[in-house]
Design an enzyme around this catalytic site. Sequence first.
Site, PDB file in Angstrom:
ATOM      1  N   GLU A  74       0.894  -1.173   0.000  1.00  0.00           N
ATOM      2  CA  GLU A  74       0.000   0.000   0.000  1.00  0.00           C
ATOM      3  C   GLU A  74       0.919   1.206   0.000  1.00  0.00           C
ATOM      4  OE1 GLU A  74      -3.232  -0.164  -0.052  1.00  0.00           O
ATOM      5  OE2 GLU A  74      -3.534  -2.282   0.382  1.00  0.00           O
ATOM      6  N   CYS A 104      -2.985   8.587   3.603  1.00  0.00           N
ATOM      7  CA  CYS A 104      -2.753   8.048   2.257  1.00  0.00           C
ATOM      8  C   CYS A 104      -3.940   8.314   1.348  1.00  0.00           C
ATOM      9  CB  CYS A 104      -2.479   6.561   2.354  1.00  0.00           C
ATOM     10  SG  CYS A 104      -3.715   5.686   3.317  1.00  0.00           S
TER      11      CYS A 104
HETATM   12  P1  NAP Z   1       8.647   4.545   4.514  1.00  0.00           P
HETATM   13  O1  NAP Z   1       9.884   5.297   4.738  1.00  0.00           O
HETATM   14  O2  NAP Z   1       8.552   3.677   3.333  1.00  0.00           O
HETATM   15  O3  NAP Z   1       8.412   3.722   5.867  1.00  0.00           O
HETATM   16  C1  NAP Z   1       7.312   2.889   6.035  1.00  0.00           C
HETATM   17  C2  NAP Z   1       7.680   1.699   6.928  1.00  0.00           C
HETATM   18  O4  NAP Z   1       8.686   0.928   6.281  1.00  0.00           O
HETATM   19  C3  NAP Z   1       8.263   2.090   8.274  1.00  0.00           C
HETATM   20  O5  NAP Z   1       7.830   1.148   9.234  1.00  0.00           O
HETATM   21  C4  NAP Z   1       9.770   1.962   8.051  1.00  0.00           C
HETATM   22  O6  NAP Z   1      10.478   1.700   9.235  1.00  0.00           O
HETATM   23  C5  NAP Z   1       9.805   0.763   7.140  1.00  0.00           C
HETATM   24  N1  NAP Z   1      10.979   0.672   6.300  1.00  0.00           N
HETATM   25  C6  NAP Z   1      11.743   1.691   5.804  1.00  0.00           C
HETATM   26  N2  NAP Z   1      12.712   1.189   5.020  1.00  0.00           N
HETATM   27  C7  NAP Z   1      12.555  -0.158   5.022  1.00  0.00           C
HETATM   28  C8  NAP Z   1      13.245  -1.228   4.392  1.00  0.00           C
HETATM   29  N3  NAP Z   1      14.301  -1.021   3.582  1.00  0.00           N
HETATM   30  N4  NAP Z   1      12.819  -2.485   4.614  1.00  0.00           N
HETATM   31  C9  NAP Z   1      11.757  -2.717   5.402  1.00  0.00           C
HETATM   32  N5  NAP Z   1      11.051  -1.747   6.013  1.00  0.00           N
HETATM   33  C10 NAP Z   1      11.448  -0.484   5.822  1.00  0.00           C
HETATM   34  O7  NAP Z   1       7.398   5.472   4.411  1.00  0.00           O
HETATM   35  P2  NAP Z   1       7.130   6.855   5.165  1.00  0.00           P
HETATM   36  O8  NAP Z   1       7.757   7.918   4.374  1.00  0.00           O
HETATM   37  O9  NAP Z   1       7.428   6.717   6.601  1.00  0.00           O
HETATM   38  O10 NAP Z   1       5.549   6.905   5.028  1.00  0.00           O
HETATM   39  C11 NAP Z   1       4.888   7.805   4.213  1.00  0.00           C
HETATM   40  C12 NAP Z   1       4.448   7.157   2.925  1.00  0.00           C
HETATM   41  O11 NAP Z   1       3.564   6.079   3.211  1.00  0.00           O
HETATM   42  C13 NAP Z   1       3.662   8.086   2.035  1.00  0.00           C
HETATM   43  O12 NAP Z   1       4.231   8.072   0.774  1.00  0.00           O
HETATM   44  C14 NAP Z   1       2.266   7.520   1.992  1.00  0.00           C
HETATM   45  O13 NAP Z   1       1.612   7.655   0.758  1.00  0.00           O
HETATM   46  C15 NAP Z   1       2.461   6.100   2.305  1.00  0.00           C
HETATM   47  N6  NAP Z   1       1.280   5.567   2.963  1.00  0.00           N
HETATM   48  C16 NAP Z   1       0.440   4.753   2.250  1.00  0.00           C
HETATM   49  C17 NAP Z   1      -0.684   4.232   2.848  1.00  0.00           C
HETATM   50  C18 NAP Z   1      -1.604   3.309   2.094  1.00  0.00           C
HETATM   51  O14 NAP Z   1      -2.443   2.687   2.733  1.00  0.00           O
HETATM   52  N7  NAP Z   1      -1.517   3.218   0.794  1.00  0.00           N
HETATM   53  C19 NAP Z   1      -0.965   4.533   4.173  1.00  0.00           C
HETATM   54  C20 NAP Z   1      -0.109   5.372   4.857  1.00  0.00           C
HETATM   55  C21 NAP Z   1       1.017   5.887   4.241  1.00  0.00           C
HETATM   56  P3  NAP Z   1      11.187   2.884  10.066  1.00  0.00           P
HETATM   57  O15 NAP Z   1      10.128   3.803  10.508  1.00  0.00           O
HETATM   58  O16 NAP Z   1      11.837   2.166  11.179  1.00  0.00           O
HETATM   59  O17 NAP Z   1      12.145   3.525   9.111  1.00  0.00           O
END
Ligand code: NAP
Length: 501
Positions: A257, A296
């Site tokens: 997602e 999101c």
């Molecule tokens: P992110 O950096 O991708 O982080 C999301 C999750 O992934 C966190 O728990 C993070 O852990 C973990 N993570 C980061 N790098 C990883 C890796 N290499 N391997 C495994 N896990 C990893 O996303 P964000 O910037 O925090 O979140 C915002 C984004 O999420 C936005 O773009 C938004 O559109 C999207 N979002 C989508 C939805 C949906 O339902 N479609 C809902 C909410 C948000 P850490 O925090 O420990 O780094």
Amino acid sequence: METLRSFSGGRWAAGTGSPQILLNPATEAPLAQASSEGIDLAAALEFSRRTGGPALRALTFAERGALLKAIADAIQAERDALLELGIANGGNTRSDAKFDIDGAIATLLAYSEIGIGVLGSKKILVDGEGIQLGRSARFHGQHISVPRQGVAVHVNAFNFPAWGFAEKAAVALLAGMPVLSKPATSSAMVAHRVMQLIVEQKLVPEGALSLLVGSPRDLLTHLGAQDVLAFTGSGDTGMKIRALPNVIRHSVRVNVEADSLNAAVLGADAAPRSDMYELFLKDVVRDMTQKAGQKCTAIRRVLVSSQIMNEVKGDLFELLAQIRVGNPADEETRMGPLATKSQLEDAHKGIALLNGKLAYGNLDRQPKGFFLSPILLESPGEAVHEHEVFGPVASLLPYESNAGEVVARGNGGLVCSLYSEDQSFLEETIAAVAPFHGRIFIGHPKIELSPGPGTVLPQLVHGGPGRAGGGEELGGPRGLAFYLQRTALQGPRPAIQKLLG
Ligand code: NAP
């Protein structure tokens, strides 16, 4: 300062090494620290598979549903304290925090009800009707679905620490798979407290639910063929996860997602001051400002017929001017800060990339806290269809008669909302946008207490193609399929029927 511990292998463990500090995003005061260093993640996964899996599979759907109800009750009993944590650690206003906590409770209860009231005392799902395969009725076929024997790893985004945890865990546990949940580190205090409640009150069998706080480290490299991975976060991280060699080699089932450029379209029939027009304005402003736009499903592209664009701009300006931005601990505050410094930096970069004219808002930085005013842009560049700014930012886009085409340029989204009572406009636009979206919201002023397009309901699917990650979650019993293996049984009809009771 509190040290958040992980719950894995059936016990609490604090990580070693240098921890990540969790802040209050309004004041930048440190609140807690977390690290996952030193935790044996391969062993944690194996414990879930060996201990939690068999325990859950021994239960009926109704019994698993009862576990979900107990978790929902425990969250409800601790609701006030959890709201306070969401306000402090997430930069949420009280209303934002309720959206997260109450959403978690509602989703757990919805899946509890599916387990208790719909699926009942079964352990295997019978999928569709039996099929006669030969000349005689003896040669028979029947599809069934059984729980996978691995572990469901859930990686969540920072914006919904309670709902994100609950919406994924509810479905997996009901399906009969043990869960290892990893909240985003920056806002992990709420999920951590929920896990404490579950452990303290012994609400699930040993190994059924684990929590990893801190960096995921090599967690995902230990996933195998019976495991599943549900990820919510940025498209970039989603791409890295999908490309992990073990994920490819073992065909690990992955649900992503990710980003979404959700659009709201005001139909040409909705005249200024009409109820439909007012509803549209209300939904746009709510989506821009609720959780400081870090949803999101929030509306990013606002499509309005070019004839009334100036009127819409003026009205949105007036409504946005009423939004008081500040520390959410102050009850007068209508919009809090972004969750982290890096989210604020990303939002500023994203606004520059959209390259639009500022119709409302300012880009001033506050000396303390990760604040950004609501930003409404007009005449943005093509990047408006390519780049999601995860904050209180939306762009105005004029259309003539091609709303569906403009929306589809986002190349895959979670939700598109339409505000019109013109049936032929609705039919035409839905046909154009449905292949690109997981959900279409049709606004109507007579729907009482409409939650708007930004609220994900457990009864309906959540996800979307393309940019949105290509995933699908929830959707009532449909959501269970991700955690189940569908198997076709073929053979003598009496034996199959006896097997399935
Ligand atoms: P992110 O950096 O991708 O982080 C999301 C999750 O992934 C966190 O728990 C993070 O852990 C973990 N993570 C980061 N790098 C990883 C890796 N290499 N391997 C495994 N896990 C990893 O996303 P964000 O910037 O925090 O979140 C915002 C984004 O999420 C936005 O773009 C938004 O559109 C999207 N979002 C989508 C939805 C949906 O339902 N479609 C809902 C909410 C948000 P850490 O925090 O420990 O780094």
